[in-house]
Design an enzyme around this catalytic site. Structure first.
Site, PDB file in Angstrom:
ATOM      1  N   GLU A 146       0.847  -1.190   0.000  1.00  2.84           N
ATOM      2  CA  GLU A 146       0.000   0.000   0.000  1.00  2.84           C
ATOM      3  C   GLU A 146       0.887   1.247   0.000  1.00  2.84           C
ATOM      4  OE1 GLU A 146      -3.596   1.790   2.823  1.00  2.84           O
ATOM      5  OE2 GLU A 146      -1.947   0.655   3.718  1.00  2.84           O
ATOM      6  N   LYS A 206      -9.967  -0.016  -2.362  1.00  6.81           N
ATOM      7  CA  LYS A 206     -10.242  -0.427  -0.989  1.00  6.81           C
ATOM      8  C   LYS A 206     -11.714  -0.181  -0.653  1.00  6.81           C
ATOM      9  CE  LYS A 206      -8.552   0.165   3.757  1.00  6.81           C
ATOM     10  NZ  LYS A 206      -7.654   0.928   4.647  1.00  6.81           N
ATOM     11  N   CYS A 265      -4.562  -3.194   3.921  1.00 10.24           N
ATOM     12  CA  CYS A 265      -4.304  -2.692   5.275  1.00 10.24           C
ATOM     13  C   CYS A 265      -5.358  -3.167   6.274  1.00 10.24           C
ATOM     14  CB  CYS A 265      -4.192  -1.171   5.257  1.00 10.24           C
ATOM     15  SG  CYS A 265      -3.407  -0.477   6.742  1.00 10.24           S
TER      16      CYS A 265
END
Length: 564
Positions: free
Chosen positions: A300, A369, A419
């Site tokens: 990321e 995301k 994440c």
């Protein structure tokens, strides 16, 4: 003899009042929270989770709902304050303590639930003691279900299962997901508590009408069977599949110029670090020092310069991709839609470059995301929270992705979970259901310094690997990165804030574990048990109070009739 003169029914002493006096219970509640934190990495003493749960179970016995919640608050803060210390490393104590307090108050709800579970277990002279492991475990699952969904879509950090990546009990993740592991920890701790109380009772001497119960043999059997079952599960794999297909993966940890909230102030340097790491790998492959790889994964925020609008960034990414002769999946921050930005994973192919962005994400190499993090990727109620921290205005709101996207690269079907998405049960499961035979967790840990956040997050990826029977590539821009096997084991791990490249063959799996098939069903079922426990106790208490009031009124009438 009147009813008032009749002897009261005998209530066992250890049930009629708390086992632990408040002078001991207050510090013990805090200590139990600290012990639970030590069960998580970096200490990683997973057995302390059972000790901590057993202690708070004992604290709840014989106490009322309100008093139990008070001790629960002490326990919750004792756990959450150190557990979430990483969240305030660069933004200060106020946001950290606010988050820890909120999560601690929600976790505290387990103790009133434990108190109610004890009341059910202690009925009929303790003949229902066997219900305690089930009801206590269900209460804990219900509490974590609430924390994972509310407020602001929830925050499941610190769920009990994530302390058990090295525990024999982690195999339960493949059967019923993260909630079932948490249930198993609490249930086993409750079995241990019941066994200790039974031994204590037997040493004092059994009383008439209180038969010997089978808790001690039960816990002995459980302790014998769990490691054996764990070993069998680790070797079983997922359902109906071949497990001999592998791809050779390279995970590039490029590092950042400096840690902190402004880690991306030198965004070009971060991108260059990952390009350099990939070019070095390509040179080793060309020299015969390393075998060719099938796919390359960057973390990321590897390119916070939008390569879809910046030709220079796109050129550098293409140069690295062509040199290594393998597709590269990289984390990038994209401009748009509108005034927002997007946290995405982009797929770059050798020679042809970026596959293109359209509504069909799976075919065109783009994943956005889905579960964006409150206070990190968007600010809810910005005007209100600005009063507590000036950092809220440093956050530009991200736009969430709308669906799962599996990306075909190098012979693998890769499902990203960016994440904090690794905390979300639904996001990871949707990627597997969409066809992913390899999971990747690209993450940015630069904003958390040298705290335990990075190893806590890696533990989550390890539990997810077992849950869905998938290899997981956990790749951070600064560490800790690792290649995780489907049984949750890892090989070499990278060090913090050091450039590194992990290269190895990883196993591809396409079958589905029971946990993947069942989804949230085990959590919903156990939460339902907890709700039935609370509602059932409320109904019984109301009826008992009504019956006692009626009996008292009848006794008053009898006495009045006897008056001259």
């Amino acid at each position: 003899m009147t009813a008032l003169a009749a002897p009261a029914p005998e209530v066992p002493r250890d049930v009629s009042r708390p086992l632990v006096p408040w002078t001991v219970a207050v510090p013990l509640a805090v200590v139990s929270g600290v012990l639970l934190d030590a069960a998580f990495p970096s200490v990683g003493a997973w057995g302390l989770a059972y000790v901590a749960v057993a202690v708070v179970l004992l604290l709840a016995r014989g106490r009322g709902v309100v008093a139990s919640y008070g001790y629960g608050v002490l326990f919750g803060l004792g756990f959450m304050v150190p557990q979430l210390q990483w969240s305030g490393i660069y933004v200060g104590a106020v946001p950290w303590l606010a988050l820890a307090t909120l999560e601690g108050l929600l976790l505290a709800l387990v103790l009133p639930g434990f108190a109610v579970a004890w009341r059910l277990a202690d009925r009929s002279g303790g003949r229902l003691l066997w219900t305690l492991p089930v009801t206590a475990g269900a209460v804990w699952v219900a509490s974590e279900a609430l924390r994972s969904r509310w407020p602001f879509d929830g925050f499941g950090w610190g769920r009990l299962a994530f302390s058990q990546a090295d525990s024999p009990l982690v195999f339960l993740a493949a059967l019923g997901g993260v909630p079932l592991v948490g249930f198993g920890v609490v249930a086993l701790a409750a079995v241990g508590v019941c066994s200790v109380l039974e031994v204590r009772r037997l040493l004092v001497g059994p009383r008439p009408g209180r038969p010997v119960r089978a808790t001690v043999p039960f816990v002995a059997l459980a302790l014998l069977l769990l490691p054996a079952a764990s070993g069998a599960q680790r070797n079983a794999g997922t359902l109906d599949e071949a497990t001999d297909t592998t791809v050779r993966v390279a995970a590039v940890q490029g590092d950042v110029p400096r840690a902190g909230l402004d880690f991306n102030a030198q965004r070009r340097a971060v991108l260059d670090n990952h390009v350099t790491g990939t070019l070095d790998l390509a040179a080793r492959i060309e020299a015969g020092e390393e075998e060719p790889v099938d796919l390359v994964l960057w973390p990321e925020n590897a390119s916070d310069i939008d390569p879809l609008t910046n030709d220079d960034a796109a050129t550098e990414i293409g140069r690295a991709t062509d040199a290594v002769a393998a597709p590269v999946l990289l984390g990038a921050v994209l401009q748009g839609p509108g005034e927002n930005i997007t946290n995405a994973m982009l797929l770059w192919d050798p020679q042809t470059g970026y596959r293109g962005r359209s509504d069909d994400q799976a075919e065109n190499g783009y994943y956005a995301k889905q579960a964006i993090a409150p206070f990190a990727e968007y600010i809810p109620y910005r005007d209100f929270f600005r009063r507590f921290s000036p950092f809220v205005d440093q956050v530009t709101d991200f736009a969430p992705g709308e669906r799962a996207a599996v990306l075909e690269m190098g012979g693998a079907l890769v499902g990203p979970a960016i994440c904090f998405e690794v905390v979300d049960d639904d996001v990871v499961r949707r990627q597997v259901l969409a066809g992913a035979d390899l999971l990747v967790v690209p993450t940015n840990n630069a904003t958390f310094g040298l705290t335990d956040e990075n190893v806590q997050q890696l533990a989550m990826s390890r539990v997810r690997a077992v849950e869905h029977g998938r290899s997981v590539v956990h790749i951070s821009n600064v560490g800790t990165s690792a290649l995780v096997a489907p049984d949750g084991s890892t090989g070499r791990r990278t060090a913090l804030f050091e450039p590194d490249v992990l290269v190895d063959a990883v196993q591809l799996r396409s079958g589905r574990t029971p946990a993947t098939v069942l989804g949230a069903a085990p959590e919903l079922a156990l939460t339902g048990v907890a709700l039935l426990l609370v509602l059932g106790h409320g109904v019984v208490s109301v009826r008992r109070d009504g019956a006692a009031a009626a009996e008292h009124a009848g006794d008053d009438d009898d006495e009045s009739e006897q008056q001259p």
